[in-house]
Motif scaffolding. Structure first.
Motif, PDB file in Angstrom:
ATOM      1  N   VAL A  70      59.782  19.004  42.165  1.00 27.63           N
ATOM      2  CA  VAL A  70      59.650  18.522  40.787  1.00 27.63           C
ATOM      3  C   VAL A  70      60.985  18.690  40.069  1.00 27.63           C
ATOM      4  O   VAL A  70      61.618  19.750  40.171  1.00 27.63           O
ATOM      5  CB  VAL A  70      58.554  19.304  40.035  1.00 27.63           C
ATOM      6  CG1 VAL A  70      58.429  18.807  38.591  1.00 27.63           C
ATOM      7  CG2 VAL A  70      57.206  19.165  40.750  1.00 27.63           C
ATOM      8  N   VAL A  96      52.997  15.378  33.368  1.00 25.22           N
ATOM      9  CA  VAL A  96      52.396  16.695  33.542  1.00 25.22           C
ATOM     10  C   VAL A  96      51.097  16.750  32.743  1.00 25.22           C
ATOM     11  O   VAL A  96      51.107  16.576  31.518  1.00 25.22           O
ATOM     12  CB  VAL A  96      53.350  17.808  33.079  1.00 25.22           C
ATOM     13  CG1 VAL A  96      52.656  19.163  33.184  1.00 25.22           C
ATOM     14  CG2 VAL A  96      54.639  17.793  33.898  1.00 25.22           C
ATOM     15  N   ILE A 105      49.247  22.892  33.541  1.00 20.84           N
ATOM     16  CA  ILE A 105      50.042  23.887  34.246  1.00 20.84           C
ATOM     17  C   ILE A 105      49.192  25.142  34.416  1.00 20.84           C
ATOM     18  O   ILE A 105      48.666  25.672  33.443  1.00 20.84           O
ATOM     19  CB  ILE A 105      51.329  24.216  33.465  1.00 20.84           C
ATOM     20  CG1 ILE A 105      52.177  22.943  33.290  1.00 20.84           C
ATOM     21  CG2 ILE A 105      52.134  25.294  34.177  1.00 20.84           C
ATOM     22  CD1 ILE A 105      53.301  23.093  32.294  1.00 20.84           C
ATOM     23  N   VAL A 110      51.011  22.598  39.278  1.00 24.67           N
ATOM     24  CA  VAL A 110      51.288  21.585  38.266  1.00 24.67           C
ATOM     25  C   VAL A 110      50.426  20.370  38.571  1.00 24.67           C
ATOM     26  O   VAL A 110      50.576  19.737  39.630  1.00 24.67           O
ATOM     27  CB  VAL A 110      52.780  21.187  38.258  1.00 24.67           C
ATOM     28  CG1 VAL A 110      53.059  20.221  37.109  1.00 24.67           C
ATOM     29  CG2 VAL A 110      53.673  22.422  38.144  1.00 24.67           C
ATOM     30  N   LEU A 159      49.455  16.620  37.906  1.00 21.34           N
ATOM     31  CA  LEU A 159      50.234  15.488  37.434  1.00 21.34           C
ATOM     32  C   LEU A 159      49.476  14.179  37.613  1.00 21.34           C
ATOM     33  O   LEU A 159      48.494  14.113  38.363  1.00 21.34           O
ATOM     34  CB  LEU A 159      51.562  15.396  38.193  1.00 21.34           C
ATOM     35  CG  LEU A 159      52.454  16.634  38.186  1.00 21.34           C
ATOM     36  CD1 LEU A 159      52.636  17.137  39.602  1.00 21.34           C
ATOM     37  CD2 LEU A 159      53.799  16.345  37.552  1.00 21.34           C
ATOM     38  N   LEU A 188      58.513  23.466  31.867  1.00 20.54           N
ATOM     39  CA  LEU A 188      57.482  22.423  31.860  1.00 20.54           C
ATOM     40  C   LEU A 188      56.439  22.653  30.775  1.00 20.54           C
ATOM     41  O   LEU A 188      56.026  23.784  30.504  1.00 20.54           O
ATOM     42  CB  LEU A 188      56.787  22.368  33.219  1.00 20.54           C
ATOM     43  CG  LEU A 188      57.653  21.997  34.430  1.00 20.54           C
ATOM     44  CD1 LEU A 188      56.801  21.987  35.694  1.00 20.54           C
ATOM     45  CD2 LEU A 188      58.312  20.642  34.226  1.00 20.54           C
ATOM     46  N   GLU A 228      52.745  20.534  29.082  1.00 23.13           N
ATOM     47  CA  GLU A 228      51.793  19.428  29.243  1.00 23.13           C
ATOM     48  C   GLU A 228      52.284  18.212  28.467  1.00 23.13           C
ATOM     49  O   GLU A 228      52.754  18.323  27.337  1.00 23.13           O
ATOM     50  CB  GLU A 228      50.408  19.857  28.753  1.00 23.13           C
ATOM     51  CG  GLU A 228      49.760  20.916  29.642  1.00 23.13           C
ATOM     52  CD  GLU A 228      48.368  21.315  29.165  1.00 23.13           C
ATOM     53  OE1 GLU A 228      47.855  20.669  28.224  1.00 23.13           O
ATOM     54  OE2 GLU A 228      47.799  22.271  29.726  1.00 23.13           O
TER      55      GLU A 228
END
Length: 353
Positions: A260, A285, A288, A297, A299, A322, A324
């Motif tokens: 990623v 995303v 998480i 994660v 996706l 990261l 959302e």
């Protein structure tokens, strides 16, 4: 399908075993071999036939057709007590009125072994299984893990040619299971008795066994070393059952084999000069999930709108920052080679009914 070739030093050999209960095929023309001194795991979902196969080897179930050989001797019609096996079930039925020492010694006493021999062997076994000092306790004074270790000592006391374990740690909590897996591996390395372990726990099989046989619908799909079965699965079922799988751009990949990045370039490992950025896919995303030292994660593929999962280290997740809703770029760093004709759709239906 996917079974290994003949084992020249096989301790256990099963040939053409079939077992039906009405219309249900518990075993479907099974050929199976267990090398002498190995620890082989029978792995599969409920109803796959793993316990039926173990019970057939033990003599507790009789196959409708086929033969079973232990150490070169045909035992297909031999009763369990004359097969030279030790058996440990998930729910171990200890003699509650006997001490640990008396439980472990039971099989030796009914075989009328000399008292000095029994004392020496029981003391040695209790030392090996970590129960020295517990000789005079009763089963209700032991923890679940200690009771299972006592069960293994009792099974080993009669010097079986084969040790059969039917989900022996299934009733224990996760931490105890983990500790006992490591303990069982060390025990096997010390005593070297040929062992067959039934489990539905993929991690248990990968942790403990030196060979894994994956069963599905009464058939053996693949037999091999844990690394071989995990990295080069015979089909989509084996791949999916041995661990999490993500479908990415029409291929089946492990979530931990998905890289990623914040940019297309970051999704390509700089150490791999042969990799081109054309394999990079844009994704969103969705969620998480922190899993200790790893991060899952969840996706959605921007091109196909299909969900998939990547698993990255906590350090990488923190470096990427990261959140959302973020847009990221992903690429599979490794795609297992599956047989021709296997598709993503076959993941949920590996073989016609």
């Amino acid at each position: 399908m996917g079974s290994a070739g003949p084992v020249t030093d096989a301790m256990i050999t099963v040939r053409g075993a079939n077992k039906r209960y009405g219309d249900f095929a518990a075993l479907d023309d099974v050929d199976f071999e267990v090398p002498a001194g190995s620890l082989t795991a029978l792995l599969g979902p409920s109803g796959s036939g793993k316990s039926t196969l173990l019970r057939a080897i033990a003599g507790l179930d009789q196959p409708d057709t086929g033969t079973i050989t232990i150490n070169g001797r045909d035992v297909t019609n031999v009763p369990p007590q004359k097969r030279g096996i030790g058996f440990v079930f998930q729910h171990y039925a200890a003699f509650k009125h006997l001490t640990v020492r008396e439980n472990v010694a039971f099989g030796l006493k009914i075989r009328k072994r000399p008292k000095a021999e029994i004392t020496e062997k029981v003391d040695n076994l209790l030392e090996v299984v970590g129960l020295a000092g517990f000789q005079t306790r009763y089963p209700n004074q032991l923890s679940g893990g200690q009771r299972q270790r006592m069960a293994l000592a009792r099974a080993l006391a009669v010097s079986p040619e084969v040790l059969l374990l039917d989900e022996p740690f299934g009733a224990l909590d996760a931490k105890v299971r983990e500790d006992l897996r490591a303990w069982l591996r060390r025990l096997h390395d010390e005593v070297h008795v040929t062992t067959v372990l039934v489990t539905h726990d993929q991690q248990e099989a990968l942790d403990v066994a030196d060979r894994i046989a994956v069963l599905n619908k009464g058939r053996i799909e693949q037999v091999g070393a844990p690394g071989d079965v995990y990295d080069t699965p015979a089909n989509a079922f084996v791949m999916s059952f041995l661990g999490a799988v993500s479908a990415l751009n029409g291929a089946l990949v492990r979530p931990h084999d998905i890289r990623v990045g914040r940019t297309p370039e970051m999704a390509v490992a700089t150490s791999d000069d042969s990799v081109q950025a054309t394999g990079v896919t844009r994704a969103r995303v969705d969620r998480i999930v922190m899993l200790g030292f790893e991060v899952r994660v969840e996706l959605t593929n921007a091109a196909t709108a299909t969900p998939f999962t990547a698993q990255i280290t906590r350090g990488d997740a923190e470096a990427l920052g990261l959140k959302e809703g973020d847009t990221v770029y992903v690429r599979a760093t490794r795609v297992p080679s599956l047989p021709d004709g296997v598709t993503v759709e076959s993941l949920t239906n590996p073989r016609p009914a």
